[in-house]
Write a protein that holds these residues in place. Structure first.
Motif, PDB file in Angstrom:
ATOM      1  N   VAL A 120       0.833  -1.164  -0.117  1.00  0.00           N
ATOM      2  CA  VAL A 120       0.104  -0.213   0.025  1.00  0.00           C
ATOM      3  C   VAL A 120       1.056   1.208  -0.157  1.00  0.00           C
ATOM      4  O   VAL A 120       0.403   2.412  -0.505  1.00  0.00           O
ATOM      5  CB  VAL A 120      -0.947  -0.245   1.181  1.00  0.00           C
ATOM      6  CG1 VAL A 120      -1.608   1.328   1.233  1.00  0.00           C
ATOM      7  CG2 VAL A 120      -1.738  -1.229   0.989  1.00  0.00           C
ATOM      8  N   LEU A 121       1.917   1.122   0.725  1.00  0.00           N
ATOM      9  CA  LEU A 121       2.902   2.451   0.722  1.00  0.00           C
ATOM     10  C   LEU A 121       3.508   2.620  -0.676  1.00  0.00           C
ATOM     11  O   LEU A 121       3.656   3.683  -0.921  1.00  0.00           O
ATOM     12  CB  LEU A 121       3.859   2.280   1.744  1.00  0.00           C
ATOM     13  CG  LEU A 121       4.928   3.118   2.021  1.00  0.00           C
ATOM     14  CD1 LEU A 121       4.254   4.634   2.525  1.00  0.00           C
ATOM     15  CD2 LEU A 121       6.242   2.804   3.135  1.00  0.00           C
ATOM     16  N   VAL A 122       4.302   1.567  -1.326  1.00  0.00           N
ATOM     17  CA  VAL A 122       4.700   1.973  -2.466  1.00  0.00           C
ATOM     18  C   VAL A 122       3.836   2.113  -3.623  1.00  0.00           C
ATOM     19  O   VAL A 122       4.204   2.282  -4.806  1.00  0.00           O
ATOM     20  CB  VAL A 122       5.989   0.837  -2.593  1.00  0.00           C
ATOM     21  CG1 VAL A 122       6.870   0.736  -1.582  1.00  0.00           C
ATOM     22  CG2 VAL A 122       5.058  -0.595  -2.869  1.00  0.00           C
ATOM     23  N   ASN A 123       2.511   1.809  -3.478  1.00  0.00           N
ATOM     24  CA  ASN A 123       1.632   2.077  -4.397  1.00  0.00           C
ATOM     25  C   ASN A 123       1.162   3.497  -4.568  1.00  0.00           C
ATOM     26  O   ASN A 123       0.463   3.861  -5.547  1.00  0.00           O
ATOM     27  CB  ASN A 123       0.132   0.988  -4.282  1.00  0.00           C
ATOM     28  CG  ASN A 123      -0.490   0.961  -5.271  1.00  0.00           C
ATOM     29  OD1 ASN A 123       0.008   1.017  -6.566  1.00  0.00           O
ATOM     30  ND2 ASN A 123      -1.804   1.143  -5.290  1.00  0.00           N
ATOM     31  N   LEU A 206       1.153  -5.787  -4.735  1.00  0.00           N
ATOM     32  CA  LEU A 206       1.166  -4.560  -5.565  1.00  0.00           C
ATOM     33  C   LEU A 206       0.497  -4.837  -6.987  1.00  0.00           C
ATOM     34  O   LEU A 206      -0.238  -4.048  -7.216  1.00  0.00           O
ATOM     35  CB  LEU A 206       2.668  -4.386  -5.568  1.00  0.00           C
ATOM     36  CG  LEU A 206       2.915  -3.180  -6.334  1.00  0.00           C
ATOM     37  CD1 LEU A 206       2.511  -1.721  -5.674  1.00  0.00           C
ATOM     38  CD2 LEU A 206       4.361  -2.655  -6.492  1.00  0.00           C
ATOM     39  N   ALA A 207       0.791  -6.177  -7.476  1.00  0.00           N
ATOM     40  CA  ALA A 207       0.060  -6.451  -8.623  1.00  0.00           C
ATOM     41  C   ALA A 207      -1.587  -6.411  -8.619  1.00  0.00           C
ATOM     42  O   ALA A 207      -2.294  -5.911  -9.187  1.00  0.00           O
ATOM     43  CB  ALA A 207       0.421  -7.883  -9.216  1.00  0.00           C
ATOM     44  N   GLY A 208      -1.870  -7.100  -7.202  1.00  0.00           N
ATOM     45  CA  GLY A 208      -3.271  -6.794  -6.906  1.00  0.00           C
ATOM     46  C   GLY A 208      -3.781  -5.707  -6.715  1.00  0.00           C
ATOM     47  O   GLY A 208      -5.174  -4.963  -7.061  1.00  0.00           O
ATOM     48  N   LEU A 209      -3.196  -4.647  -6.025  1.00  0.00           N
ATOM     49  CA  LEU A 209      -3.688  -3.091  -5.657  1.00  0.00           C
ATOM     50  C   LEU A 209      -3.704  -2.417  -7.172  1.00  0.00           C
ATOM     51  O   LEU A 209      -4.742  -1.902  -7.210  1.00  0.00           O
ATOM     52  CB  LEU A 209      -2.714  -2.501  -4.930  1.00  0.00           C
ATOM     53  CG  LEU A 209      -2.644  -2.752  -3.430  1.00  0.00           C
ATOM     54  CD1 LEU A 209      -1.458  -2.179  -2.547  1.00  0.00           C
ATOM     55  CD2 LEU A 209      -3.981  -2.614  -2.758  1.00  0.00           C
ATOM     56  N   GLN A 210      -2.934  -2.888  -8.048  1.00  0.00           N
ATOM     57  CA  GLN A 210      -2.911  -2.030  -9.558  1.00  0.00           C
ATOM     58  C   GLN A 210      -4.116  -2.655 -10.239  1.00  0.00           C
ATOM     59  O   GLN A 210      -4.514  -2.158 -11.068  1.00  0.00           O
ATOM     60  CB  GLN A 210      -1.623  -2.108  -9.948  1.00  0.00           C
ATOM     61  CG  GLN A 210      -0.517  -1.408  -9.401  1.00  0.00           C
ATOM     62  CD  GLN A 210       0.926  -1.522 -10.099  1.00  0.00           C
ATOM     63  OE1 GLN A 210       0.986  -2.448 -11.008  1.00  0.00           O
ATOM     64  NE2 GLN A 210       1.757  -0.975  -9.506  1.00  0.00           N
ATOM     65  N   ALA A 211      -4.441  -3.995  -9.859  1.00  0.00           N
ATOM     66  CA  ALA A 211      -5.856  -4.421 -10.650  1.00  0.00           C
ATOM     67  C   ALA A 211      -7.186  -3.892 -10.179  1.00  0.00           C
ATOM     68  O   ALA A 211      -8.105  -4.131 -10.803  1.00  0.00           O
ATOM     69  CB  ALA A 211      -5.437  -6.006 -10.530  1.00  0.00           C
ATOM     70  N   ILE A 212      -7.393  -3.263  -8.956  1.00  0.00           N
ATOM     71  CA  ILE A 212      -8.356  -2.730  -8.293  1.00  0.00           C
ATOM     72  C   ILE A 212      -8.599  -1.348  -9.223  1.00  0.00           C
ATOM     73  O   ILE A 212      -7.959  -0.361  -9.377  1.00  0.00           O
ATOM     74  CB  ILE A 212      -8.354  -2.201  -7.037  1.00  0.00           C
ATOM     75  CG1 ILE A 212      -7.890  -3.745  -6.160  1.00  0.00           C
ATOM     76  CG2 ILE A 212      -9.460  -1.783  -6.464  1.00  0.00           C
ATOM     77  CD1 ILE A 212      -7.839  -3.510  -4.762  1.00  0.00           C
ATOM     78  N   PRO A 213      -9.869  -1.005  -9.728  1.00  0.00           N
ATOM     79  CA  PRO A 213     -10.314  -0.108 -10.649  1.00  0.00           C
ATOM     80  C   PRO A 213     -10.155   1.242  -9.703  1.00  0.00           C
ATOM     81  O   PRO A 213     -10.781   1.368  -8.615  1.00  0.00           O
ATOM     82  CB  PRO A 213     -11.642  -0.301 -11.170  1.00  0.00           C
ATOM     83  CG  PRO A 213     -11.944  -1.769 -11.053  1.00  0.00           C
ATOM     84  CD  PRO A 213     -11.273  -2.221  -9.983  1.00  0.00           C
TER      85      PRO A 213
END
Length: 324
Positions: A120-123, A206-213
């Motif tokens: 969450v921090l580096v996203n 991080l990959a999962g976070l970037q897949a959230i619209p």
């Protein structure tokens, strides 16, 4: 009216039925060729799976019912369930099982939570986020044997960096003997393991976070949701599948603990078996005591236990999806 006019199909009419069987045959042939190609591509992976997983496990099951010893002139004889009776009545085996379970119970939630927090921090839109991603992931590419040696030096009671920092912060009141105390040896192993493995889980999160619209976060902000509410009602539901995968993988890695308990204490599994694990018990039974049959029985029990834990976790994940 001529025959030519009668033979023409009406505008927009479907093609004559005579062409459909030929088209079906073409599609069927293409599908068959696709299945053959898929089978050919899967053969190497299936062969490797059979050679390195299925065959060794079947061999271990067979050897677990024998008195097979390493480099022994005695003939191999069928011993039935004798090896399983020995390990289930061995106090050292249950100590190893308990240490493995304790390590997994601590590492799985701690490492998962730290990895999620770092992801969450580096996203976020930080100026040096690429640098931080690299720094957090760097320990993952370090071989665990090397990481164990480095942390063994850092955790030295007198000259180690960790005790030096703790002594400064606590004015000398906290000065633990990390690898020489039965109370602090397991926390030292946990610290090393989390440091080395958290970067891998961070990348998956991080990959999962970037897949959230992004539209979901925008809608939550419009509804007046704060940062914690967005994390609870948008981020966590969006990462459910990723979270289940990370927990499963981390649990499997936790039960596979070996390098740290072999290299960090003064004696493998020490002090007084406080860091002994099932992998270390298996190695010493098979290659130090040369009891291959009993070591095979430990391997079978260990495999079935990890498989049961994995299936239970997958089952719980399916039930959660069904409820939602």
């Amino acid at each position: 009216m001529s025959h030519t006019t009668l033979d023409k199909p009406a505008p927009g009419a479907p093609p004559p039925p005579a062409n459909r069987p030929a088209r079906r045959r073409t599609l069927s042939g293409a599908s068959s060729r696709g299945r053959v190609a898929a089978l050919l591509f899967s053969v190497p992976a299936a062969a490797l799976l059979a050679v390195f997983l299925i065959f060794p496990f079947v061999s271990a099951v067979v050897l677990s019912f024998t008195n097979q010893r390493l480099a022994s002139p005695l003939p191999v004889e069928f011993s039935g369930l004798e090896n399983y009776q020995r390990i289930f009545t061995d106090a050292q085996f249950w100590r190893s099982f308990g240490n493995n379970t304790l390590f997994a119970v601590i590492v799985v939630p701690v490492q998962t939570a730290v990895a999620l927090a770092l992801a969450v921090l580096v996203n976020r839109q930080l100026r040096m986020r690429l640098f931080f991603r690299t720094v957090y992931f760097l320990p993952t590419v370090t071989v665990m044997a090397v990481a164990s040696v480095v942390w063994k030096v850092l955790l030295l009671p007198d000259s180690g960096l960790v005790n030096g920092v703790l002594g400064t912060l606590t004015f000398g009141h906290l000065h633990p003997g990390w690898l020489s105390s039965t109370s602090w040896a397991m926390p030292a192993i946990v610290l090393t393991s989390v440091w080395q493995g958290v970067g891998f889980q961070m990348v998956i999160f991080l990959a999962g976070l970037q897949a959230i619209p992004a539209s979901l976060y925008e809608a939550a902000r419009v509804d007046g949701a704060g940062a914690w509410q967005q994390f609870r009602h948008v981020t966590l539901p969006g990462l459910r599948n990723t979270l289940v995968f990370v927990i499963n993988v981390t649990a499997i890695f936790a039960f596979r603990l070996f390098d740290q308990v072999y290299m960090m204490p003064q004696f493998p599994g020490g002090p007084t078996d406080s860091t002994r694990t099932m992998m270390l018990q298996l190695l010493q039974t098979g290659y130090t005591r040369r009891m291959i049959g009993q070591a095979s029985a430990i391997a079978v029990v260990f495999f079935l236990f990890v498989l049961a834990v994995t299936l239970i976790q997958r089952r719980l994940g399916r039930e959660e999806r069904a409820v939602r």
